[in-house]
Scaffold this motif. Sequence first.
Motif, mmCIF file in Angstrom:
data_model
loop_
_atom_site.group_PDB
_atom_site.id
_atom_site.type_symbol
_atom_site.label_atom_id
_atom_site.label_comp_id
_atom_site.label_asym_id
_atom_site.label_seq_id
_atom_site.Cartn_x
_atom_site.Cartn_y
_atom_site.Cartn_z
ATOM 1 N N GLU A 130 53.964 6.290 30.038
ATOM 2 C CA GLU A 130 55.013 7.300 30.031
ATOM 3 C C GLU A 130 56.336 6.774 30.558
ATOM 4 O OE1 GLU A 130 53.455 11.736 30.661
ATOM 5 O OE2 GLU A 130 52.940 10.396 32.297
ATOM 6 N N GLY A 131 57.424 7.335 30.008
ATOM 7 C CA GLY A 131 58.746 7.137 30.568
ATOM 8 C C GLY A 131 59.350 5.763 30.364
ATOM 9 N N VAL A 132 58.758 4.933 29.495
ATOM 10 C CA VAL A 132 59.293 3.603 29.218
ATOM 11 C C VAL A 132 59.338 3.382 27.711
ATOM 12 C CG1 VAL A 132 58.437 2.629 31.377
ATOM 13 C CG2 VAL A 132 57.004 2.517 29.331
ATOM 14 N N GLU A 133 60.072 2.346 27.298
ATOM 15 C CA GLU A 133 60.052 1.932 25.900
ATOM 16 C C GLU A 133 58.881 0.973 25.701
ATOM 17 O OE1 GLU A 133 63.670 0.244 24.583
ATOM 18 O OE2 GLU A 133 64.884 2.016 24.996
ATOM 19 N N PRO A 152 57.780 10.580 26.505
ATOM 20 C CA PRO A 152 58.745 11.012 27.515
ATOM 21 C C PRO A 152 58.055 11.463 28.800
ATOM 22 C CG PRO A 152 59.306 11.922 25.378
ATOM 23 C CD PRO A 152 57.940 11.312 25.238
ATOM 24 N N LYS A 153 58.655 11.123 29.906
ATOM 25 C CA LYS A 153 58.189 11.616 31.200
ATOM 26 C C LYS A 153 59.083 12.785 31.577
ATOM 27 C CE LYS A 153 56.887 10.116 35.859
ATOM 28 N NZ LYS A 153 56.854 8.982 36.803
ATOM 29 N N ILE A 154 58.486 13.965 31.695
ATOM 30 C CA ILE A 154 59.216 15.195 31.952
ATOM 31 C C ILE A 154 58.857 15.693 33.345
ATOM 32 C CG2 ILE A 154 59.742 17.498 31.099
ATOM 33 C CD1 ILE A 154 60.416 15.270 29.165
ATOM 34 N N PRO A 207 62.624 7.990 29.319
ATOM 35 C CA PRO A 207 63.388 6.880 29.889
ATOM 36 C C PRO A 207 64.896 7.076 29.811
ATOM 37 C CG PRO A 207 62.678 6.300 27.678
ATOM 38 C CD PRO A 207 62.076 7.651 27.984
ATOM 39 N N THR A 208 65.585 6.472 30.762
ATOM 40 C CA THR A 208 67.045 6.565 30.797
ATOM 41 C C THR A 208 67.692 5.611 29.802
ATOM 42 O OG1 THR A 208 67.082 4.975 32.623
ATOM 43 C CG2 THR A 208 67.094 7.318 33.193
ATOM 44 N N SER A 209 66.886 4.778 29.124
ATOM 45 C CA SER A 209 67.449 3.891 28.103
ATOM 46 C C SER A 209 67.904 4.672 26.876
ATOM 47 C CB SER A 209 66.416 2.836 27.685
ATOM 48 O OG SER A 209 65.211 3.448 27.279
ATOM 49 N N ILE A 210 67.388 5.893 26.688
ATOM 50 C CA ILE A 210 67.883 6.757 25.624
ATOM 51 C C ILE A 210 69.288 7.217 26.007
ATOM 52 C CG2 ILE A 210 67.472 8.860 24.287
ATOM 53 C CD1 ILE A 210 65.279 6.836 23.921
ATOM 54 N N THR A 259 73.008 25.117 29.265
ATOM 55 C CA THR A 259 73.281 24.163 28.198
ATOM 56 C C THR A 259 73.959 22.924 28.770
ATOM 57 O OG1 THR A 259 73.528 25.949 26.596
ATOM 58 C CG2 THR A 259 74.460 23.824 25.994
ATOM 59 N N GLY A 260 73.575 21.761 28.248
ATOM 60 C CA GLY A 260 74.202 20.532 28.700
ATOM 61 C C GLY A 260 73.564 19.326 28.044
ATOM 62 N N THR A 261 74.053 18.141 28.387
ATOM 63 C CA THR A 261 73.477 16.882 27.929
ATOM 64 C C THR A 261 73.277 15.971 29.129
ATOM 65 O OG1 THR A 261 75.657 15.920 27.500
ATOM 66 C CG2 THR A 261 74.562 17.025 25.645
ATOM 67 N N GLY A 262 72.401 14.995 28.974
ATOM 68 C CA GLY A 262 72.136 14.054 30.056
ATOM 69 C C GLY A 262 70.672 14.049 30.439
#
Length: 390
Positions: A115-118, A148-150, A191-194, A206-209
């Motif tokens: 999870e959470g990695v590429e 995805p790690k949520i 992951p934060t690489s996305i 509503t938002g992005t990030g």
Amino acid sequence: MNIAIPNTAILKSTLFCIVYAMLAMCCLSTTTAGTLGLTSNPTMDTVHVPPDIDKRYVFIKLDEGDDEGEGSATLAFAVAPSATLGNLSWTFDGGEPGTAQGNGPHPILYEENDEGVENNVTFSSNRTDSEDNTCETSPKITARVVIPKIEYQQTAGTGSLTAKIKHPLNLSFDAYIGIVNGNDVAFHFTPTSIPSAEVKWSGLQTGTGHSITVSSPSSGNEVLTVKSFTHTFKVKAATVTGPGKNLWGLANLDKFRDVQRYGGEASVWAAAYPFGDTSTNENKTDAARHCYWNAITAAEYSSTVAIEASTAYEVSNLGDTGYGRNSICMDMHNNAKGASIGSSAGVTTRTVLQASVVSSLVAGELLTLRRPSSSGQNELLIPSDQPYAP
């Protein structure tokens, strides 16, 4: 006879044209030989990663998991080469099996530790077209598998939780995050690489990030969308205000002793009923106890008295920082259902009340807790017709 000798510039130009034509023919053949037609199930998403790079991602969700909560998911990769295939070698980071040969489809198992990695998918190949032109592909990353790690965390309020807690991705039933008296709740995606612009939130806020904080939410949904991947967080908010049980009791001495007696009666009945639980805390037994207690109080007095009395007990629990927000939300929900049952027309006996409580529990109208960890505040609210997971 005079012989015209071309100048150097003309010679260079002619030579350049010949070489360019030969390279073009070679590239044309190589392009034909190099078409692999990569596919996956689930299908891939193309994500633009600055500066000017497009990457292919496959987003997958884990299933509900085994008795220890460890889930897994399987996807398949395949190619449809447009030319004769000499060999094709695959490498699947984090997958099982980790390598494969040939066109496929290759079913690859991914588990919770991925999870959470590429998780890179790499291949190398050797192909020959109809004109015997060879195309060799050295090992290269052709796609990336992401589970995805949520996570969520309650970030404000009495007894709030500050640690990130993983949220199950692929449950077959609803699960709620309990919020009491305006707790803030933050949601996180890895992951934060996305790229941040691809991580989109909607619903309560509503938002992005990769993270978003919702301040004092009401009950509702927060939806995460990353290309074809979506996940919905369900929030259940409870307002717990008023006097504590002792103050309420002093103001209602004529009712307080009866309310306590009804609570004891409900505890004896729920503990004796075969709900299949191994304890009496925050499971089906506990849900039925709260529901039945309020049903008796409402039948004997009114739904207003039942809600006031049971809420007073929860107000007292707010002062205990070890008492989970989700536990309070669970109790408030089940108390309200019991008060509704007890105030219904035609409910006159304990037997009828008990049958109504059991019917509501079996129908999933009450709430219990699912435990992804040992801490009381880390639990998720789930319908009472679902298995209790200690």
